[in-house]
Write an enzyme that holds these catalytic residues in place. Sequence first.
Site, PDB file in Angstrom:
ATOM      1  N   ALA A  13      57.573  96.564  39.323  1.00  0.00           N
ATOM      2  CA  ALA A  13      57.997  96.760  40.717  1.00  0.00           C
ATOM      3  C   ALA A  13      57.849  95.411  41.441  1.00  0.00           C
ATOM      4  CB  ALA A  13      57.166  97.860  41.361  1.00  0.00           C
ATOM      5  N   MET A  15      55.503  93.529  42.763  1.00  0.00           N
ATOM      6  CA  MET A  15      54.484  92.560  42.345  1.00  0.00           C
ATOM      7  C   MET A  15      54.642  92.146  40.877  1.00  0.00           C
ATOM      8  SD  MET A  15      52.579  91.706  44.871  1.00  0.00           S
ATOM      9  CE  MET A  15      51.084  91.026  44.189  1.00  0.00           C
ATOM     10  N   ARG A  35      57.467 101.787  32.959  1.00  0.00           N
ATOM     11  CA  ARG A  35      57.581 103.200  32.570  1.00  0.00           C
ATOM     12  C   ARG A  35      59.046 103.635  32.502  1.00  0.00           C
ATOM     13  NH1 ARG A  35      55.133 107.672  36.545  1.00  0.00           N
ATOM     14  NH2 ARG A  35      56.491 106.516  37.947  1.00  0.00           N
ATOM     15  N   SER A 130      46.389  87.617  45.532  1.00  0.00           N
ATOM     16  CA  SER A 130      46.783  87.638  46.937  1.00  0.00           C
ATOM     17  C   SER A 130      48.025  86.798  47.178  1.00  0.00           C
ATOM     18  CB  SER A 130      45.656  87.124  47.829  1.00  0.00           C
ATOM     19  OG  SER A 130      46.122  87.098  49.167  1.00  0.00           O
ATOM     20  N   LYS A 184      38.309  89.573  46.095  1.00  0.00           N
ATOM     21  CA  LYS A 184      39.634  89.855  46.672  1.00  0.00           C
ATOM     22  C   LYS A 184      39.509  90.853  47.828  1.00  0.00           C
ATOM     23  CE  LYS A 184      44.119  90.349  47.225  1.00  0.00           C
ATOM     24  NZ  LYS A 184      44.524  91.656  47.506  1.00  0.00           N
ATOM     25  N   HIS A 187      38.259  89.028  50.772  1.00  0.00           N
ATOM     26  CA  HIS A 187      39.405  88.250  51.276  1.00  0.00           C
ATOM     27  C   HIS A 187      40.240  89.125  52.216  1.00  0.00           C
ATOM     28  CE1 HIS A 187      43.740  87.606  51.099  1.00  0.00           C
ATOM     29  NE2 HIS A 187      43.506  86.314  51.037  1.00  0.00           N
ATOM     30  N   ASN A 188      40.539  90.336  51.778  1.00  0.00           N
ATOM     31  CA  ASN A 188      41.353  91.226  52.617  1.00  0.00           C
ATOM     32  C   ASN A 188      40.621  91.617  53.892  1.00  0.00           C
ATOM     33  OD1 ASN A 188      43.006  91.092  50.371  1.00  0.00           O
ATOM     34  ND2 ASN A 188      43.624  93.222  50.493  1.00  0.00           N
ATOM     35  N   GLU A 191      40.940  88.884  56.203  1.00  0.00           N
ATOM     36  CA  GLU A 191      42.336  88.925  56.683  1.00  0.00           C
ATOM     37  C   GLU A 191      42.460  89.911  57.860  1.00  0.00           C
ATOM     38  OE1 GLU A 191      45.132  89.586  53.407  1.00  0.00           O
ATOM     39  OE2 GLU A 191      46.176  91.025  54.673  1.00  0.00           O
ATOM     40  N   TYR A 192      41.804  91.057  57.752  1.00  0.00           N
ATOM     41  CA  TYR A 192      41.823  92.035  58.853  1.00  0.00           C
ATOM     42  C   TYR A 192      41.264  91.406  60.136  1.00  0.00           C
ATOM     43  CZ  TYR A 192      42.844  96.478  56.380  1.00  0.00           C
ATOM     44  OH  TYR A 192      43.424  97.520  55.702  1.00  0.00           O
ATOM     45  N   ARG A 289      42.278  99.024  64.206  1.00  0.00           N
ATOM     46  CA  ARG A 289      43.491  99.598  63.601  1.00  0.00           C
ATOM     47  C   ARG A 289      43.431 101.126  63.674  1.00  0.00           C
ATOM     48  NH1 ARG A 289      45.763  96.260  58.361  1.00  0.00           N
ATOM     49  NH2 ARG A 289      45.295  94.185  59.142  1.00  0.00           N
ATOM     50  N   ARG A 451      10.833 104.870  66.298  1.00  0.00           N
ATOM     51  CA  ARG A 451      10.826 105.492  64.955  1.00  0.00           C
ATOM     52  C   ARG A 451       9.429 105.978  64.592  1.00  0.00           C
ATOM     53  NH1 ARG A 451      11.726 102.310  60.744  1.00  0.00           N
ATOM     54  NH2 ARG A 451      12.697 103.920  59.464  1.00  0.00           N
TER      55      ARG A 451
HETATM   56  P1  NDP Z   1      53.631  99.981  43.341  1.00  0.00           P
HETATM   57  O1  NDP Z   1      52.211 100.042  43.757  1.00  0.00           O
HETATM   58  O2  NDP Z   1      54.661 100.504  44.254  1.00  0.00           O
HETATM   59  O3  NDP Z   1      53.779 100.723  41.913  1.00  0.00           O
HETATM   60  C1  NDP Z   1      55.028 100.841  41.277  1.00  0.00           C
HETATM   61  C2  NDP Z   1      54.909 100.523  39.806  1.00  0.00           C
HETATM   62  O4  NDP Z   1      53.933 101.372  39.189  1.00  0.00           O
HETATM   63  C3  NDP Z   1      56.214 100.781  39.076  1.00  0.00           C
HETATM   64  O5  NDP Z   1      56.342  99.834  38.050  1.00  0.00           O
HETATM   65  C4  NDP Z   1      56.003 102.182  38.538  1.00  0.00           C
HETATM   66  O6  NDP Z   1      56.816 102.492  37.443  1.00  0.00           O
HETATM   67  C5  NDP Z   1      54.566 102.094  38.120  1.00  0.00           C
HETATM   68  N1  NDP Z   1      53.937 103.391  37.962  1.00  0.00           N
HETATM   69  C6  NDP Z   1      53.659 104.292  38.923  1.00  0.00           C
HETATM   70  N2  NDP Z   1      53.056 105.362  38.389  1.00  0.00           N
HETATM   71  C7  NDP Z   1      52.953 105.135  37.060  1.00  0.00           C
HETATM   72  C8  NDP Z   1      52.418 105.870  35.965  1.00  0.00           C
HETATM   73  N3  NDP Z   1      51.832 107.039  36.157  1.00  0.00           N
HETATM   74  N4  NDP Z   1      52.480 105.300  34.737  1.00  0.00           N
HETATM   75  C9  NDP Z   1      53.059 104.094  34.546  1.00  0.00           C
HETATM   76  N5  NDP Z   1      53.576 103.365  35.534  1.00  0.00           N
HETATM   77  C10 NDP Z   1      53.522 103.871  36.789  1.00  0.00           C
HETATM   78  O7  NDP Z   1      54.033  98.475  42.940  1.00  0.00           O
HETATM   79  P2  NDP Z   1      53.682  97.070  43.613  1.00  0.00           P
HETATM   80  O8  NDP Z   1      54.435  96.089  42.801  1.00  0.00           O
HETATM   81  O9  NDP Z   1      53.841  97.078  45.094  1.00  0.00           O
HETATM   82  O10 NDP Z   1      52.111  96.886  43.351  1.00  0.00           O
HETATM   83  C11 NDP Z   1      51.577  96.886  42.034  1.00  0.00           C
HETATM   84  C12 NDP Z   1      50.072  96.733  42.124  1.00  0.00           C
HETATM   85  O11 NDP Z   1      49.772  95.506  42.776  1.00  0.00           O
HETATM   86  C13 NDP Z   1      49.364  97.821  42.921  1.00  0.00           C
HETATM   87  O12 NDP Z   1      48.112  98.082  42.327  1.00  0.00           O
HETATM   88  C14 NDP Z   1      49.152  97.197  44.270  1.00  0.00           C
HETATM   89  O13 NDP Z   1      48.050  97.747  44.939  1.00  0.00           O
HETATM   90  C15 NDP Z   1      48.910  95.741  43.886  1.00  0.00           C
HETATM   91  N6  NDP Z   1      49.193  94.744  44.896  1.00  0.00           N
HETATM   92  C16 NDP Z   1      50.272  94.853  45.690  1.00  0.00           C
HETATM   93  C17 NDP Z   1      50.529  93.878  46.646  1.00  0.00           C
HETATM   94  C18 NDP Z   1      51.744  93.981  47.494  1.00  0.00           C
HETATM   95  O14 NDP Z   1      51.875  93.139  48.395  1.00  0.00           O
HETATM   96  N7  NDP Z   1      52.639  94.911  47.243  1.00  0.00           N
HETATM   97  C19 NDP Z   1      49.640  92.711  46.837  1.00  0.00           C
HETATM   98  C20 NDP Z   1      48.590  92.644  45.882  1.00  0.00           C
HETATM   99  C21 NDP Z   1      48.370  93.641  44.972  1.00  0.00           C
HETATM  100  P3  NDP Z   1      58.255 103.203  37.678  1.00  0.00           P
HETATM  101  O15 NDP Z   1      59.206 102.091  37.937  1.00  0.00           O
HETATM  102  O16 NDP Z   1      58.516 103.878  36.379  1.00  0.00           O
HETATM  103  O17 NDP Z   1      58.117 104.154  38.810  1.00  0.00           O
END
Ligand code: NDP
Length: 482
Positions: A13, A15, A35, A130, A184, A187-188, A191-192, A289, A451
């Site tokens: 996805a 990241m 997946r 990050s 990390k 760090h977040n 950031e808040y 927040r 106390r």
């Molecule tokens: P998401 O958190 O939206 O997750 C989507 C991904 O996870 C897809 O590849 C999806 O596969 C897969 N997935 C979901 N459920 C399952 C499962 N049960 N088994 C196998 N694969 C699964 O993606 P991001 O890219 O936004 O984030 C990825 C990670 O990075 C997360 O842990 C997030 O917290 C962390 N992160 C994100 C940041 C950001 O700015 N977005 C920054 C730093 C860290 P499918 O395509 O098949 O649905």
Amino acid sequence: MTAEANVGVVGLAAMGGSLARNLAHHGNTVAVYNRSYGRTEKLIAEHGSEGEFRPAETLEEFVASLTKPRTAIIMVKAGEPTDRMIDALADLMEPGDIIVDAGNAYFPDTIRREKAIRARGLHFVGCGVSGGEEGALRGPSMMPGGTEESWTTLKPIFESIAAKAEGEPCVTHIGADGAGHFVKMVHNGIEYSDMQLIAESYDLMRRGLGLEPAEIGDVFEQWNATELDSYLIEITAEVLHQVDKKTGKPLVDVIVDHAGMKGTGTWTVQSALDLAVPVTGIGEAVFARGLSSQTELRDEAVKRGFAGPDGSLNVAEADRQAFIDDIRQALYASKIVAYAQGFNEITAAAKEHDWDIDLAAVARIWRGGCIIRAKFLNRISDAFESGEANVSLLFAPYFKEAIENAQAAWRRVVARAAEYGVPTPVFASSLSYFDGLRSKRLPAALIQGQRDFFGAHTYGRIDAPGVFHTLWATEDREEIEA
Ligand code: NDP
């Protein structure tokens, strides 16, 4: 499938896809698996020409395409999906192989996962990343935990893709098991507080001084040429200059004023409470927040029409520029406090979990790629390097002087905001922390008395060793040694 890939990414996805491309841009041969295969196909169709990718349709193929020791970076949805993917990979991998979780995991989960995977002879590395999607693609700041042995394999790979600050890669081995995800998380948290401090500064200028968003954007642009030089100040100026395409109004005026959160700020505060380390700036930022999103409560309070000032700070036109400069100094002082508290939390956790964390190195890897990247992190790393900040960042001469110089302005801002009704929870709590810290005597003595009165909790005396209790229920209230 032949084993040709020196590293693999699971989860493509936002990241994971960006991280895989970044790895490929830097000479790595990257196995990729998702997946649903459609996402893998899309990545290869759109970016396959950018480097060496080895797409796999099944997890078995993915593992088979990795050279030994196999290195698989997981970037899937946090929580249960991550647990399941770790197990599935471990079933297919061999002792000595490395599983990296680069998602946002809560550090106790990382400690648990590391223990379980270590028992199977594999390495598990929880790695904070990050910089969001853009950082993952162009160079994030990376905070890996895990064993020294796994770091030997990961170092060249991670150094190839991490952001560079003054030529140095923004990655270092933080410490064992959950240390990387802990750092990390803090760090977040920082950031808040950074973001809330900027928001409070904006509020003071907007409703306090009556400036327009674009004018405030100009102020932040100027501040970015001072000691406040940072990514968050830079993007704040851009956001404030943005005009809404639909209405022609400043975009910030049409955005709903509920700040979202995904949990890392809350984790930082929960962990700090467990460690009994005050992180007042981060805590107030999380609560601010929370309040912003309590829609019904806020609407009801507005409807009740509480009497009180409306937030106009009543600053004469001639004094406006001076007050804006006061806000800048208050922001800087509060920011220093927030960082000092964050580093105190890391120090306390390192002691608790037996992590050997180099705080100077942490400050150095935050100089590039990550959301809190800022010029003054050079000063912070120097302060830890020299040992001057070992007990508190505030004790390092550079920061002690900075706080002392900003102090009068800081007090003027907090006092005026309180008098005229602009909420400044992080400015005010940071100042209170500073005053509490430098007080020779605190009213905690009275709390100890209370106390002891209601719960016989005992107290210490300033003039004698030992533990004492007053017999409050008796007529003469005699003191006894407990
Ligand atoms: P998401 O958190 O939206 O997750 C989507 C991904 O996870 C897809 O590849 C999806 O596969 C897969 N997935 C979901 N459920 C399952 C499962 N049960 N088994 C196998 N694969 C699964 O993606 P991001 O890219 O936004 O984030 C990825 C990670 O990075 C997360 O842990 C997030 O917290 C962390 N992160 C994100 C940041 C950001 O700015 N977005 C920054 C730093 C860290 P499918 O395509 O098949 O649905």
